[in-house]
Write an enzyme that holds these catalytic residues in place. Structure first.
Site, PDB file in Angstrom:
ATOM      1  N   SER A 139      22.107  28.047  48.740  1.00 49.95           N
ATOM      2  CA  SER A 139      21.268  29.249  48.581  1.00 49.95           C
ATOM      3  C   SER A 139      19.787  28.875  48.519  1.00 49.95           C
ATOM      4  O   SER A 139      18.941  29.570  49.081  1.00 49.95           O
ATOM      5  CB  SER A 139      21.672  30.040  47.335  1.00 49.95           C
ATOM      6  OG  SER A 139      21.394  29.322  46.138  1.00 49.95           O
ATOM      7  N   ASP A 189      20.650  20.240  53.465  1.00 46.09           N
ATOM      8  CA  ASP A 189      20.840  21.686  53.282  1.00 46.09           C
ATOM      9  C   ASP A 189      19.861  22.480  54.147  1.00 46.09           C
ATOM     10  O   ASP A 189      20.261  23.427  54.831  1.00 46.09           O
ATOM     11  CB  ASP A 189      20.651  22.056  51.808  1.00 46.09           C
ATOM     12  CG  ASP A 189      21.757  21.497  50.926  1.00 46.09           C
ATOM     13  OD1 ASP A 189      21.781  21.818  49.719  1.00 46.09           O
ATOM     14  OD2 ASP A 189      22.603  20.738  51.435  1.00 46.09           O
TER      15      ASP A 189
HETATM   16  N1  LIG Z   1      18.746  35.031  46.797  1.00 46.02           N
HETATM   17  C1  LIG Z   1      17.853  34.314  46.093  1.00 46.02           C
HETATM   18  N2  LIG Z   1      16.738  34.915  45.612  1.00 46.02           N
HETATM   19  C2  LIG Z   1      15.815  34.206  44.915  1.00 46.02           C
HETATM   20  N3  LIG Z   1      15.936  32.885  44.599  1.00 46.02           N
HETATM   21  C3  LIG Z   1      17.042  32.250  45.058  1.00 46.02           C
HETATM   22  C4  LIG Z   1      18.042  32.917  45.821  1.00 46.02           C
HETATM   23  N4  LIG Z   1      19.014  32.014  46.118  1.00 46.02           N
HETATM   24  C5  LIG Z   1      18.632  30.838  45.565  1.00 46.02           C
HETATM   25  N5  LIG Z   1      17.453  30.975  44.938  1.00 46.02           N
HETATM   26  C6  LIG Z   1      16.711  29.902  44.252  1.00 46.02           C
HETATM   27  O1  LIG Z   1      17.454  28.686  44.413  1.00 46.02           O
HETATM   28  C7  LIG Z   1      17.868  28.197  43.131  1.00 46.02           C
HETATM   29  C8  LIG Z   1      19.307  27.671  43.225  1.00 46.02           C
HETATM   30  O2  LIG Z   1      19.229  26.477  43.932  1.00 46.02           O
HETATM   31  P1  LIG Z   1      20.335  25.326  43.727  1.00 46.02           P
HETATM   32  O3  LIG Z   1      19.970  24.252  44.703  1.00 46.02           O
HETATM   33  O4  LIG Z   1      20.479  24.977  42.306  1.00 46.02           O
HETATM   34  O5  LIG Z   1      21.694  26.033  44.163  1.00 46.02           O
HETATM   35  P2  LIG Z   1      22.340  26.074  45.632  1.00 46.02           P
HETATM   36  O6  LIG Z   1      21.288  25.794  46.659  1.00 46.02           O
HETATM   37  O7  LIG Z   1      23.075  27.333  45.761  1.00 46.02           O
HETATM   38  O8  LIG Z   1      23.376  24.874  45.548  1.00 46.02           O
HETATM   39  P3  LIG Z   1      23.409  23.521  46.457  1.00 46.02           P
HETATM   40  O9  LIG Z   1      21.970  23.047  46.495  1.00 46.02           O
HETATM   41  O10 LIG Z   1      24.294  22.597  45.679  1.00 46.02           O
HETATM   42  O11 LIG Z   1      23.930  23.915  47.788  1.00 46.02           O
HETATM   43  C9  LIG Z   1      17.785  29.366  42.183  1.00 46.02           C
HETATM   44  O12 LIG Z   1      17.432  28.866  40.890  1.00 46.02           O
HETATM   45  C10 LIG Z   1      16.636  30.186  42.756  1.00 46.02           C
HETATM   46  O13 LIG Z   1      15.391  29.688  42.284  1.00 46.02           O
HETATM   47  C1  LIG Z   2      23.833  17.208  46.058  1.00 43.59           C
HETATM   48  C2  LIG Z   2      23.223  17.240  47.425  1.00 43.59           C
HETATM   49  O1  LIG Z   2      23.634  16.088  48.172  1.00 43.59           O
HETATM   50  C3  LIG Z   2      23.693  18.437  48.220  1.00 43.59           C
HETATM   51  C4  LIG Z   2      23.370  19.743  47.598  1.00 43.59           C
HETATM   52  O2  LIG Z   2      23.863  20.797  48.405  1.00 43.59           O
HETATM   53  C5  LIG Z   2      21.692  17.227  47.270  1.00 43.59           C
HETATM   54  C6  LIG Z   2      20.984  16.966  48.604  1.00 43.59           C
HETATM   55  O3  LIG Z   2      21.578  16.341  49.497  1.00 43.59           O
HETATM   56  O4  LIG Z   2      19.820  17.408  48.709  1.00 43.59           O
HETATM   57 MG   LIG Z   3      20.199  24.015  46.732  1.00 50.30          MG
END
Ligand SMILES: Nc1ncnc2c1ncn2[C@@H]1O[C@H](COP(=O)(O)OP(=O)(O)OP(=O)(O)O)[C@@H](O)[C@H]1O
Ligand SMILES: C[C@@](O)(CCO)CC(=O)[O-]
Ligand SMILES: [Mg+2]
Length: 402
Positions: A139, A189
């Site tokens: 996200s 990502d």
């Molecule tokens: N729809 C959204 N609106 C606003 N902010 C968002 C939204 N989606 C994600 N974010 C931002 O991204 C942060 C989440 O990022 P995080 O990298 O922890 O989770 P992720 O990207 O879903 O997981 P991963 O990186 O493991 O794939 C939230 O704290 C927020 O700041």
């Molecule tokens: C945990 C991680 O490997 C994946 C997060 O989606 C962090 C990164 O590669 O940036």
């Molecule tokens: Mg993330």
């Protein structure tokens, strides 16, 4: 610049290599094009403000542009974060100190805004997403790519249709956004959110690989922070360098072996499944799994439907399950039913790959469409996920959004 404009970028799953990618090991990720973040940039009601409506995280905020007078003019760079700019942004974030989600999002927004369009005013940035926030499905990267695409378009540094050089520029700035989000990202990502499809990232270069696998995504709804999980692994890496670097290097080997398998015979699900199991065990050994992830793995084995591992940073969030070729659909339905009913997890059956980022200029020629799009970003009547899928998702393909 005609407004409003709509940008969008997909979420992702990491098939192999999460966490190891942060240390330069290869990783494979696939876009999940049906789960996307959407950004609408429109004129704000007041010409002297910048407004955020990040409705999924309940962040609505506006800054008076007069408050930006202390922001230095910088030489924008995608090489690394500018510490002077970061420091000067801090006072503008004072109202978000108690909410890490808001602070991360506002910091990332302001950093990219001041890097790319520091002198523009009177704009509103509205975000909606069908991705669960903070769930491990990319996200943060999808919002970074959507923002970077919109800001580069507003800065007239990219134009549609997007070419290779412009997609690279978008990805480079989205990577800077990810650095604001969680400090030490690998770049996988934002790369898969930019280009879509499925990609193998190997020490900062990437190649697109064609993957079409039967996958189930399970969202545990257990909140976690990628920034914290990546930092915990860093601490373990520093404390037990010899062992942890071997674990991460082993994960890198798994990624390369899986790539060979996917290219040679993607139907060899059981061999891929063995690599998924080994990858998961290695992730458990660096403490990024979670009891609920283990529960899903146990149920997968109990029903003998396939092979499950965490995807993304772990610590809760999501798992992916690669389904066996000859799996009995009744067993899959029973598995899904238990996850939903007994554990209140969400389960997505979705294709991998699909479209990356793009821009759509809502040119007011099609007033009915423009109004339907704007409704998706209304605060009053928050559009449901189904409405977003119905109205915005069809716009996100290479012929419309590009
Ligand atoms: N729809 C959204 N609106 C606003 N902010 C968002 C939204 N989606 C994600 N974010 C931002 O991204 C942060 C989440 O990022 P995080 O990298 O922890 O989770 P992720 O990207 O879903 O997981 P991963 O990186 O493991 O794939 C939230 O704290 C927020 O700041
Ligand atoms: C945990 C991680 O490997 C994946 C997060 O989606 C962090 C990164 O590669 O940036
Ligand atoms: Mg993330």
């Amino acid at each position: 610049m005609p407004l409003p404009i709509l940008t969008s970028a997909p979420g992702k799953v990491i098939l192999f290599g999460e966490h190891a990618a942060v240390y330069g090991e290869p990783a494979i990720a696939a876009a999940v094009s049906s789960l996307r973040t959407y950004l609408l940039v429109s004129n704000a009601n007041d010409p002297n403000i910048i407004q955020l409506d990040f409705l999924d995280i309940k962040l609505t905020h506006q800054w008076e542009c007069n408050d930006f007078s202390t922001i230095p003019t910088i030489q924008p760079s995608t090489k690394e974060l500018d510490s002077t700019l970061l420091k000067s942004i801090d006072p503008l974030l004072s109202s978000f100190k108690s909410n890490p989600l808001h602070h991360q999002a506002a910091l990332t927004f302001l950093y990219l805004f001041f890097s790319l369009i520091p002198n523009l005013k009177g704009l509103k940035f509205s975000v909606r997403s069908t991705l669960p926030v903070g769930a491990g499905l990319g996200s943060s990267a999808s919002i970074c790519v959507s923002l970077s695409t919109a800001l580069l378009h507003l800065a007239k540094l990219i134009s549609i249709p997007l070419n290779k050089a412009q997609l690279k520029l978008i990805n480079d700035w989205a990577f800077i956004g990810e650095k604001c989000m969680h400090g030490n990202p690998s770049g996988i990502d934002n790369t898969v959110a930019t280009y879509g499809n499925s990609i193998l990232l190997n020490s900062q270069s990437h190649e697109i690989i064609d993957i079409d696998l039967p996958i189930l995504l399970t969202y545990t709804k257990i909140p976690r922070s990628t920034k914290q999980l990546v930092s915990n692994v860093r601490h373990m890496y520093n404390s037990h360098h010899a062992i942890v670097s071997k674990i991460l290097s082993s994960i890198g080997h798994i990624t390369l072996e899986s790539k060979d398998l996917l290219l040679a015979d993607a139907s060899d699900i059981d061999s891929l499944g063995e690599l998924i199991n080994i990858n998961q065990h290695l992730l458990q050994s660096i403490n990024v799994s979670h009891p609920m992830i283990e529960k899903i793995i146990k149920l997968t084995n109990q029903f003998q439907i396939g092979y499950t591992k965490l995807t993304g940073a772990g610590g809760g969030g999501c798992t992916l399950t690669l389904l066996k070729k000859d799996v009995d659909r009744k067993d899959v339905d029973r598995f899904i039913n238990i996850l939903k009913k007994d554990y209140n997890f969400d389960v997505f059956e979705t294709n991998l790959g699909g479209f990356g980022t793009g821009v759509l200029e809502l040119d007011n020629k099609n007033k009915e469409l423009d109004d339907r799009v704007k409704q998706c970003f209304e605060i009053k009547s928050l559009a449901s996920r189904e409405q977003l899928d119905q109205i915005l998702l069809p716009l996100c393909n290479n012929t419309t959004l590009n």
